[in-house]
Design a protein around this motif. Structure first.
Motif, PDB file in Angstrom:
ATOM      1  N   ILE A  12       0.796  -1.179   0.175  1.00 23.77           N
ATOM      2  CA  ILE A  12       0.020  -0.095   0.122  1.00 23.77           C
ATOM      3  C   ILE A  12       0.960   1.223   0.139  1.00 23.77           C
ATOM      4  N   THR A  13       1.985   1.194   0.415  1.00 20.22           N
ATOM      5  CA  THR A  13       3.014   2.396   0.460  1.00 20.22           C
ATOM      6  C   THR A  13       3.566   2.723  -0.891  1.00 20.22           C
ATOM      7  N   ASN A  14       2.883   2.193  -1.817  1.00 21.33           N
ATOM      8  CA  ASN A  14       3.194   2.279  -3.336  1.00 21.33           C
ATOM      9  C   ASN A  14       2.221   3.373  -3.776  1.00 21.33           C
ATOM     10  N   LEU A  15       1.137   3.687  -3.277  1.00 22.33           N
ATOM     11  CA  LEU A  15       0.169   4.496  -3.746  1.00 22.33           C
ATOM     12  C   LEU A  15       0.465   5.954  -3.258  1.00 22.33           C
ATOM     13  N   LYS A  16       1.266   6.395  -4.181  1.00 23.76           N
ATOM     14  CA  LYS A  16       1.709   7.660  -3.962  1.00 23.76           C
ATOM     15  C   LYS A  16       0.615   8.852  -4.011  1.00 23.76           C
ATOM     16  N   LYS A  17      -0.418   8.627  -4.678  1.00 22.00           N
ATOM     17  CA  LYS A  17      -1.548   9.751  -4.873  1.00 22.00           C
ATOM     18  C   LYS A  17      -2.492   9.619  -3.821  1.00 22.00           C
ATOM     19  N   LEU A  18      -2.216   8.548  -2.933  1.00 23.13           N
ATOM     20  CA  LEU A  18      -3.433   8.447  -1.951  1.00 23.13           C
ATOM     21  C   LEU A  18      -3.719   9.919  -1.053  1.00 23.13           C
ATOM     22  N   ILE A  19      -4.735  10.309  -0.935  1.00 19.48           N
ATOM     23  CA  ILE A  19      -5.253  11.390  -0.253  1.00 19.48           C
ATOM     24  C   ILE A  19      -5.978  10.930   1.107  1.00 19.48           C
ATOM     25  N   ILE A  20      -6.887  10.047   1.085  1.00 24.37           N
ATOM     26  CA  ILE A  20      -7.681   9.587   2.327  1.00 24.37           C
ATOM     27  C   ILE A  20      -7.370   8.052   2.515  1.00 24.37           C
ATOM     28  N   LEU A  21      -7.178   7.947   3.825  1.00 25.36           N
ATOM     29  CA  LEU A  21      -6.791   6.461   4.233  1.00 25.36           C
ATOM     30  C   LEU A  21      -7.806   6.469   5.550  1.00 25.36           C
ATOM     31  N   ASP A  22      -9.109   5.507   5.476  1.00 24.31           N
ATOM     32  CA  ASP A  22      -9.995   5.425   6.572  1.00 24.31           C
ATOM     33  C   ASP A  22      -9.934   4.237   6.930  1.00 24.31           C
ATOM     34  N   LEU A  23      -9.575   3.573   8.140  1.00 26.85           N
ATOM     35  CA  LEU A  23      -9.603   2.578   8.743  1.00 26.85           C
ATOM     36  C   LEU A  23     -10.518   2.248   9.993  1.00 26.85           C
ATOM     37  N   VAL A  24     -11.259   3.330  10.215  1.00 25.64           N
ATOM     38  CA  VAL A  24     -11.901   3.399  11.444  1.00 25.64           C
ATOM     39  C   VAL A  24     -12.687   2.089  11.736  1.00 25.64           C
ATOM     40  N   GLY A  25     -12.774   1.482  12.804  1.00 20.58           N
ATOM     41  CA  GLY A  25     -13.514   0.571  13.280  1.00 20.58           C
ATOM     42  C   GLY A  25     -13.085  -0.803  12.612  1.00 20.58           C
ATOM     43  N   CYS A  26     -11.780  -1.002  12.000  1.00 24.03           N
ATOM     44  CA  CYS A  26     -11.023  -2.202  11.753  1.00 24.03           C
ATOM     45  C   CYS A  26     -10.227  -2.677  12.876  1.00 24.03           C
ATOM     46  N   PRO A  27     -10.001  -4.082  13.021  1.00 23.70           N
ATOM     47  CA  PRO A  27      -9.178  -4.249  14.323  1.00 23.70           C
ATOM     48  C   PRO A  27      -7.747  -4.576  13.802  1.00 23.70           C
ATOM     49  N   ILE A  28      -7.102  -3.986  12.756  1.00 22.51           N
ATOM     50  CA  ILE A  28      -5.855  -3.802  12.412  1.00 22.51           C
ATOM     51  C   ILE A  28      -5.161  -3.424  13.650  1.00 22.51           C
ATOM     52  N   GLN A  29      -4.041  -4.224  14.024  1.00 24.48           N
ATOM     53  CA  GLN A  29      -3.224  -3.737  15.059  1.00 24.48           C
ATOM     54  C   GLN A  29      -2.075  -2.792  14.662  1.00 24.48           C
ATOM     55  N   GLY A  71       6.552   2.480   6.314  1.00 31.68           N
ATOM     56  CA  GLY A  71       6.866   3.200   5.225  1.00 31.68           C
ATOM     57  C   GLY A  71       5.759   4.076   4.625  1.00 31.68           C
ATOM     58  N   LEU A  72       4.556   4.062   5.583  1.00 33.78           N
ATOM     59  CA  LEU A  72       3.375   4.705   5.112  1.00 33.78           C
ATOM     60  C   LEU A  72       3.757   6.352   5.161  1.00 33.78           C
ATOM     61  N   GLY A  73       4.763   6.694   5.821  1.00 38.97           N
ATOM     62  CA  GLY A  73       5.239   7.988   5.770  1.00 38.97           C
ATOM     63  C   GLY A  73       5.447   8.520   4.439  1.00 38.97           C
ATOM     64  N   ARG A  74       5.822   7.633   3.360  1.00 43.91           N
ATOM     65  CA  ARG A  74       6.132   7.873   2.242  1.00 43.91           C
ATOM     66  C   ARG A  74       4.868   8.473   1.365  1.00 43.91           C
ATOM     67  N   LEU A  75       3.745   8.414   1.839  1.00 39.89           N
ATOM     68  CA  LEU A  75       2.599   8.859   1.081  1.00 39.89           C
ATOM     69  C   LEU A  75       2.360  10.383   1.208  1.00 39.89           C
ATOM     70  N   SER A  76       3.165  11.474   0.660  1.00 40.07           N
ATOM     71  CA  SER A  76       3.362  12.449   1.151  1.00 40.07           C
ATOM     72  C   SER A  76       2.175  13.272   0.494  1.00 40.07           C
ATOM     73  N   TYR A  77       1.395  12.649  -0.052  1.00 35.11           N
ATOM     74  CA  TYR A  77       0.078  13.547  -0.576  1.00 35.11           C
ATOM     75  C   TYR A  77      -0.941  13.348   0.578  1.00 35.11           C
ATOM     76  N   LEU A  78      -0.959  12.552   1.584  1.00 37.94           N
ATOM     77  CA  LEU A  78      -2.097  12.000   2.283  1.00 37.94           C
ATOM     78  C   LEU A  78      -2.605  13.117   3.228  1.00 37.94           C
ATOM     79  N   GLN A  79      -3.803  13.262   3.187  1.00 36.30           N
ATOM     80  CA  GLN A  79      -4.434  14.574   3.986  1.00 36.30           C
ATOM     81  C   GLN A  79      -5.269  14.087   5.031  1.00 36.30           C
ATOM     82  N   GLU A  80      -5.952  12.805   5.032  1.00 39.49           N
ATOM     83  CA  GLU A  80      -6.384  12.258   6.061  1.00 39.49           C
ATOM     84  C   GLU A  80      -6.207  10.873   6.543  1.00 39.49           C
ATOM     85  N   LEU A  81      -5.764  10.543   7.608  1.00 36.41           N
ATOM     86  CA  LEU A  81      -5.495   9.197   8.091  1.00 36.41           C
ATOM     87  C   LEU A  81      -6.440   9.029   9.311  1.00 36.41           C
ATOM     88  N   SER A  82      -7.180   7.962   9.241  1.00 36.83           N
ATOM     89  CA  SER A  82      -8.106   7.609  10.371  1.00 36.83           C
ATOM     90  C   SER A  82      -8.199   6.416  10.663  1.00 36.83           C
TER      91      SER A  82
END
Length: 356
Positions: free
Chosen positions: A143-160, A165-176
């Motif tokens: 997923i760290t290859n998705l350089k154009k990603l602006i919104i990533l919403d994971l609210v309510g997911c049991p991901i620990q 490398g997620l910091g490489r998504l430099s265009y990200l504006q919303e991380l939930s």
């Protein structure tokens, strides 16, 4: 009349088409579609120009029947659709072929347990919505290859934890739905990486009793110059040390909205005050052991306030008016010790200042 006019314009612009019963129908020039039970998956191959599709069908959708179709899709909304575990593989085989896809909504799909490596093929993806996927436990590091990603919403997911490398998504504006992890997990996304998300405007984070915030991470939030909305959920914090970590954070300078949930201490974190949060317009505090909101600071500029399930909060309305003179909107629920408020403090109620 207005509806008929909208339908006429939509057809003239080839946005979508309707039959005699005012139901949407597919044509070769359709660009938008709400797929319903009466439609057949194979009919989609006759609409090569389709740009957006919302799956509104209650029956299981056979994704293997549309393999190779809809290559021009930009937006796909499959939220809460009926997908069983056997169809998930077919689903992602098809999705990964949609090279132009910019928006993908898979929220509420209960059969989804993992986002596979094929996600890296969606190089134009900007929005990835996965909230409410209550069995989703893993996202592949690709997923760290998705350089154009602006919104990533994971609210309510049991991901620990999220992949490093997620910091490489430099265009990200919303991380939930970001969960602050343990420092022992070397391959997970740590709080320190967030400072690289320089365009981040919305951050919703979850802190548990396994989370560790080390000294060089305490000022990470203060480096997010664009951050406007911050939500901190401490529901799974148990010990005193967990809340002391929160107290030591340095807030972002331009914060306008703050949501604090399950903060089980009698006083707010030291940084939650009008001096540190001089631009704050909205404050929400829920399920906390707060006794007071603090005093002795300059007046807040807060215009909106939400107080819910604060059983110990002891506050006079006149004191709140003094501390928050700009207050125009307030939502109160189950705050039994509030006194002389202009609305009910027992049941959920909304108060708006009379502008007259």
């Amino acid at each position: 009349m207005v509806r008929e006019m909208i339908i006429m314009i939509a057809e003239e612009e080839e946005f979508c088409s309707f039959n005699e019963q005012s139901r949407q129908k597919l044509t070769a020039n359709s660009r938008w579609l709400s797929f319903i039970d009466e439609m057949d998956e194979k009919s989609l191959k006759y609409s090569p120009k389709l740009r957006a599709m919302l799956l509104m069908s209650s029956r299981p959708f056979e994704f293997d029947r549309i393999s190779g179709f809809l290559r021009s899709l930009r937006m796909l909304d499959l939220s809460n659709c009926a997908v069983d575990e056997t169809c998930v593989k077919d689903l992602f085989n098809w999705i990964s072929s949609l090279k132009r896809l910019a928006s993908l909504n898979l929220s509420g799909i209960q059969a989804l347990k993992e986002v596979p490596s094929s996600i890296h093929k969606l190089l134009n993806l900007q929005l990835l919505i996965l909230n409410g996927c209550s069995h989703l436990e893993k996202i592949h590091p690709s997923i760290t290859n998705l350089k154009k990603l602006i919104i990533l919403d994971l609210v309510g997911c049991p991901i620990q934890y999220l992949p490093q490398g997620l910091g490489r998504l430099s265009y990200l504006q919303e991380l939930s739905g970001f969960k602050v992890g343990s420092q022992h997990r070397k391959q997970c996304f740590q709080l320190l990486e967030i400072k690289d998300l320089i365009h981040l405007r919305v951050l919703r984070m979850h802190i548990s009793d396994v989370a560790v915030i080390i000294d060089n991470e305490l000022d990470v939030l203060s480096q997010l110059k664009m951050l406007k909305v911050l939500a901190i959920d401490a529901e799974d914090c148990r010990g005193k040390d967990d809340f002391e970590m929160l107290d030591k954070l340095t807030p972002p300078p331009s914060l306008q909205e703050l949501y604090l949930k399950y903060y089980q201490r009698e006083t707010l974190p030291e940084w939650v005050n009008p001096k540190e949060l001089s631009r704050l317009k909205y404050l929400c505090i829920e399920n906390s052991d707060l006794v007071n909101l603090g005093s002795g600071h300059p007046a807040w500029k807060v215009e909106g306030l939400c107080l819910k399930y604060l059983m110990k909060l002891d506050l006079q309305w006149k004191d709140l008016e003094k501390d928050m003179p700009a207050l125009r909107y307030m939502e109160i629920s189950h705050c039994y010790k509030l006194k002389d408020f202009p609305c009910s403090v027992i049941e959920s109620e909304i108060w708006r200042k009379n502008q007259d």
